[in-house]
Write a protein that holds these residues in place. Structure first.
Motif, mmCIF file in Angstrom:
data_model
loop_
_atom_site.group_PDB
_atom_site.id
_atom_site.type_symbol
_atom_site.label_atom_id
_atom_site.label_comp_id
_atom_site.label_asym_id
_atom_site.label_seq_id
_atom_site.Cartn_x
_atom_site.Cartn_y
_atom_site.Cartn_z
ATOM 1 N N LEU A 38 0.817 -1.220 0.000
ATOM 2 C CA LEU A 38 0.000 0.000 0.000
ATOM 3 C C LEU A 38 0.847 1.264 0.000
ATOM 4 O O LEU A 38 0.329 2.354 -0.219
ATOM 5 N N GLY A 39 2.150 1.128 0.290
ATOM 6 C CA GLY A 39 3.017 2.287 0.323
ATOM 7 C C GLY A 39 2.853 3.134 1.563
ATOM 8 O O GLY A 39 3.015 4.352 1.519
ATOM 9 N N VAL A 40 2.528 2.503 2.692
ATOM 10 C CA VAL A 40 2.391 3.211 3.963
ATOM 11 C C VAL A 40 3.289 2.519 4.986
ATOM 12 O O VAL A 40 3.778 1.410 4.766
ATOM 13 N N SER A 41 3.503 3.172 6.123
ATOM 14 C CA SER A 41 4.309 2.551 7.167
ATOM 15 C C SER A 41 3.492 1.494 7.896
ATOM 16 O O SER A 41 2.257 1.567 7.961
ATOM 17 N N GLN A 42 4.180 0.501 8.472
ATOM 18 C CA GLN A 42 3.465 -0.537 9.204
ATOM 19 C C GLN A 42 2.725 0.014 10.417
ATOM 20 O O GLN A 42 1.578 -0.379 10.663
ATOM 21 N N PRO A 43 3.331 0.936 11.225
ATOM 22 C CA PRO A 43 2.558 1.504 12.346
ATOM 23 C C PRO A 43 1.285 2.200 11.884
ATOM 24 O O PRO A 43 0.256 2.134 12.548
ATOM 25 N N SER A 44 1.355 2.870 10.712
ATOM 26 C CA SER A 44 0.176 3.549 10.185
ATOM 27 C C SER A 44 -0.919 2.547 9.857
ATOM 28 O O SER A 44 -2.093 2.746 10.199
ATOM 29 N N LEU A 45 -0.554 1.452 9.181
ATOM 30 C CA LEU A 45 -1.547 0.445 8.811
ATOM 31 C C LEU A 45 -2.096 -0.258 10.053
ATOM 32 O O LEU A 45 -3.296 -0.547 10.123
ATOM 33 N N THR A 46 -1.238 -0.532 11.038
ATOM 34 C CA THR A 46 -1.688 -1.167 12.281
ATOM 35 C C THR A 46 -2.703 -0.288 12.994
ATOM 36 O O THR A 46 -3.737 -0.761 13.482
ATOM 37 N N THR A 47 -2.418 1.017 13.048
ATOM 38 C CA THR A 47 -3.340 1.965 13.683
ATOM 39 C C THR A 47 -4.666 2.005 12.931
ATOM 40 O O THR A 47 -5.745 2.033 13.536
ATOM 41 N N GLN A 48 -4.595 2.007 11.602
ATOM 42 C CA GLN A 48 -5.817 2.044 10.798
ATOM 43 C C GLN A 48 -6.669 0.798 11.032
ATOM 44 O O GLN A 48 -7.893 0.899 11.205
ATOM 45 N N LEU A 49 -6.023 -0.378 11.065
ATOM 46 C CA LEU A 49 -6.768 -1.611 11.314
ATOM 47 C C LEU A 49 -7.410 -1.594 12.699
ATOM 48 O O LEU A 49 -8.569 -2.004 12.868
ATOM 49 N N ARG A 50 -6.663 -1.101 13.681
ATOM 50 C CA ARG A 50 -7.206 -1.058 15.043
ATOM 51 C C ARG A 50 -8.439 -0.149 15.110
ATOM 52 O O ARG A 50 -9.435 -0.460 15.762
ATOM 53 N N ARG A 51 -8.379 0.991 14.396
ATOM 54 C CA ARG A 51 -9.527 1.913 14.400
ATOM 55 C C ARG A 51 -10.739 1.271 13.740
ATOM 56 O O ARG A 51 -11.879 1.438 14.197
ATOM 57 N N ILE A 52 -10.508 0.549 12.634
ATOM 58 C CA ILE A 52 -11.616 -0.111 11.950
ATOM 59 C C ILE A 52 -12.254 -1.151 12.869
ATOM 60 O O ILE A 52 -13.477 -1.215 13.015
ATOM 61 N N GLU A 53 -11.408 -1.971 13.492
ATOM 62 C CA GLU A 53 -11.928 -3.018 14.372
ATOM 63 C C GLU A 53 -12.625 -2.427 15.587
ATOM 64 O O GLU A 53 -13.674 -2.935 16.020
ATOM 65 N N ASN A 54 -12.086 -1.348 16.140
ATOM 66 C CA ASN A 54 -12.738 -0.705 17.287
ATOM 67 C C ASN A 54 -14.101 -0.155 16.900
ATOM 68 O O ASN A 54 -15.057 -0.212 17.679
ATOM 69 N N SER A 55 -14.206 0.396 15.701
ATOM 70 C CA SER A 55 -15.479 0.949 15.247
ATOM 71 C C SER A 55 -16.512 -0.145 15.028
ATOM 72 O O SER A 55 -17.699 0.038 15.303
ATOM 73 N N LEU A 56 -16.050 -1.285 14.518
ATOM 74 C CA LEU A 56 -16.973 -2.393 14.271
ATOM 75 C C LEU A 56 -17.266 -3.192 15.534
ATOM 76 O O LEU A 56 -18.235 -3.940 15.599
ATOM 77 N N GLY A 57 -16.383 -3.078 16.524
ATOM 78 C CA GLY A 57 -16.589 -3.800 17.773
ATOM 79 C C GLY A 57 -16.195 -5.257 17.729
ATOM 80 O O GLY A 57 -16.675 -6.060 18.536
ATOM 81 N N ALA A 58 -15.323 -5.624 16.786
ATOM 82 C CA ALA A 58 -14.890 -7.021 16.689
ATOM 83 C C ALA A 58 -13.593 -7.096 15.907
ATOM 84 O O ALA A 58 -13.273 -6.203 15.112
ATOM 85 N N GLU A 59 -12.835 -8.178 16.131
ATOM 86 C CA GLU A 59 -11.597 -8.379 15.398
ATOM 87 C C GLU A 59 -11.895 -8.932 14.013
ATOM 88 O O GLU A 59 -12.742 -9.815 13.845
ATOM 89 N N LEU A 60 -11.196 -8.406 13.016
ATOM 90 C CA LEU A 60 -11.340 -8.888 11.645
ATOM 91 C C LEU A 60 -10.209 -9.839 11.270
ATOM 92 O O LEU A 60 -10.340 -10.607 10.313
ATOM 93 N N PHE A 61 -9.089 -9.757 12.008
ATOM 94 C CA PHE A 61 -7.939 -10.621 11.744
ATOM 95 C C PHE A 61 -7.404 -11.157 13.064
ATOM 96 O O PHE A 61 -7.403 -10.448 14.077
ATOM 97 N N SER A 62 -6.956 -12.394 13.033
ATOM 98 C CA SER A 62 -6.240 -12.943 14.173
ATOM 99 C C SER A 62 -4.751 -12.812 13.892
ATOM 100 O O SER A 62 -4.290 -13.119 12.792
ATOM 101 N N ARG A 63 -3.988 -12.300 14.869
ATOM 102 C CA ARG A 63 -2.561 -12.072 14.693
ATOM 103 C C ARG A 63 -1.795 -13.176 15.388
ATOM 104 O O ARG A 63 -2.112 -13.555 16.516
#
Length: 333
Positions: A38-63
């Motif tokens: 995607l051409g972004v930093s990993q911390p940026s993408l991690t933060t974005q995923l966390r915000r999406i999951e927090n908004s939905l109220g559930a995990e979308l990926f298992s790490r």
């Protein structure tokens, strides 16, 4: 009986860029690989995923050690996201082709945040009367460059954090506006360090530093400089609009552009030795009037640089005010 589709919280708005990020994580099976794609930093993408999951109220990926794998809810969402992402890509391609057929005169400008931007747009409208100028802002310089390469933008004004090179697609024409622009620090007006014309990093070792991890290279660049200085201050993640309020209250300090104008409740100071810096770059698709675009941007940048008292004083001490961009400058390696 057919299973019901998952119900998402009312008010949640998933944008195409969010869906594209989720698809990239699923396709690569790794936040690291997805961030590179995607051409972004990993911390940026991690933060974005966390915000999406927090908004939905559930995990979308298992790490796990083997990477990221979609959860059942994630698989359900991805099954509906992929057609949307593909459809949007097709829509963009069709619209771009239709625009090319109309032959209308237009200029699509992309930019990361810069105080030179309003003056640049004003000058371009004066220099190119009758041209329909559209603006797209993005925190990601890499995303803007990909848009220029893909034909969605004609030109992009971006900054490259020192030590974090951008991924520049092949085939773009480029110019260097400023080879090394020092980054200053913004702090509360009553902060003890604000009483000095130049601030040492050590004077801010116990302050909360605020950084926006969604800005390409910002997190990595600041972390590298703090590590080199041997200090480990507490860090806050957030956008710089929020940062301004916290800085004024004395709750945080943050890097800022030297063209920033001080406020009654906030001071802007250079850092001793200028450890933080960016390179200001202009990229355009082949055939765009790059010399004209550069000349007007250089004039706009010079105007805001000399208007900002801390930067003007810094330039005076360095003896480099005369070196501010004034005309065409070819891209260097």
């Amino acid at each position: 009986m057919r299973a019901r589709a998952p119900s998402y919280p009312r008010g949640m708005e998933l944008e195409v860029r969010h869906l594209r990020a989720l698809c990239a994580i699923a396709d690569t099976g790794s936040l690291h690989k997805a961030s590179r794609q995607l051409g972004v930093s990993q911390p940026s993408l991690t933060t974005q995923l966390r915000r999406i999951e927090n908004s939905l109220g559930a995990e979308l990926f298992s790490r796990g050690r083997t990477g990221c794998r979609p959860t059942p809810l994630g698989r359900s969402l991805l099954s509906r996201a992929r057609p949307l992402v593909a459809g949007m890509a097709a829509l963009v391609d069709e619209t771009r082709a239709a625009a090319a057929r109309t032959g209308g005169q237009g200029l699509r400008v992309g930019s990361t945040a810069s105080r030179a931007l309003p003056g640049w747009l004003r000058r371009l409208r004066q220099r190119l009367p009758g041209t329909d100028i559209a603006l797209r802002m993005d925190v990601s310089a890499n995303a803007l460059l990909r848009s220029v390469a893909g034909g969605q933008l004609d030109v992009a004004f971006v900054h490259e954090v020192e030590g974090c090179p951008l991924r520049v697609p092949e085939g773009l024409d480029g110019r260097v506006l400023v080879d090394r622009e020092p980054q200053f620090v913004s702090l509360a007006r009553d902060h003890p360090a604000a009483a000095r014309p130049v601030v040492d990093l050590a004077d801010l070792a116990t302050d909360h530093w605020m950084v926006d991890p969604t800005v390409d290279g910002e997190w990595d660049g600041l972390r590298r400089v703090l590590d080199a200085a041997g200090i480990d201050p507490p860090l806050l993640h957030g956008d710089y609009h929020t940062a301004a309020s916290l800085i004024a209250l004395g709750e945080a300090v943050a890097p800022c552009q030297p063209t920033s104008v001080p406020r009654e409740d906030m001071a802007v100071r250079p850092l001793r030795g200028d450890p933080l810096a960016v390179r200001l770059l202009l990229y355009a698709r082949p055939g765009a009037p790059l010399d004209t675009l550069y000349a007007e941007l250089a004039a706009a940048y010079r105007e805001v640089a000399l208007r900002a008292a801390p930067y003007r004083e810094w330039l005076r001490r360095q003896g480099t005010a005369a070196e501010l961009p004034v005309g065409p400058c070819m891209m260097t390696a």
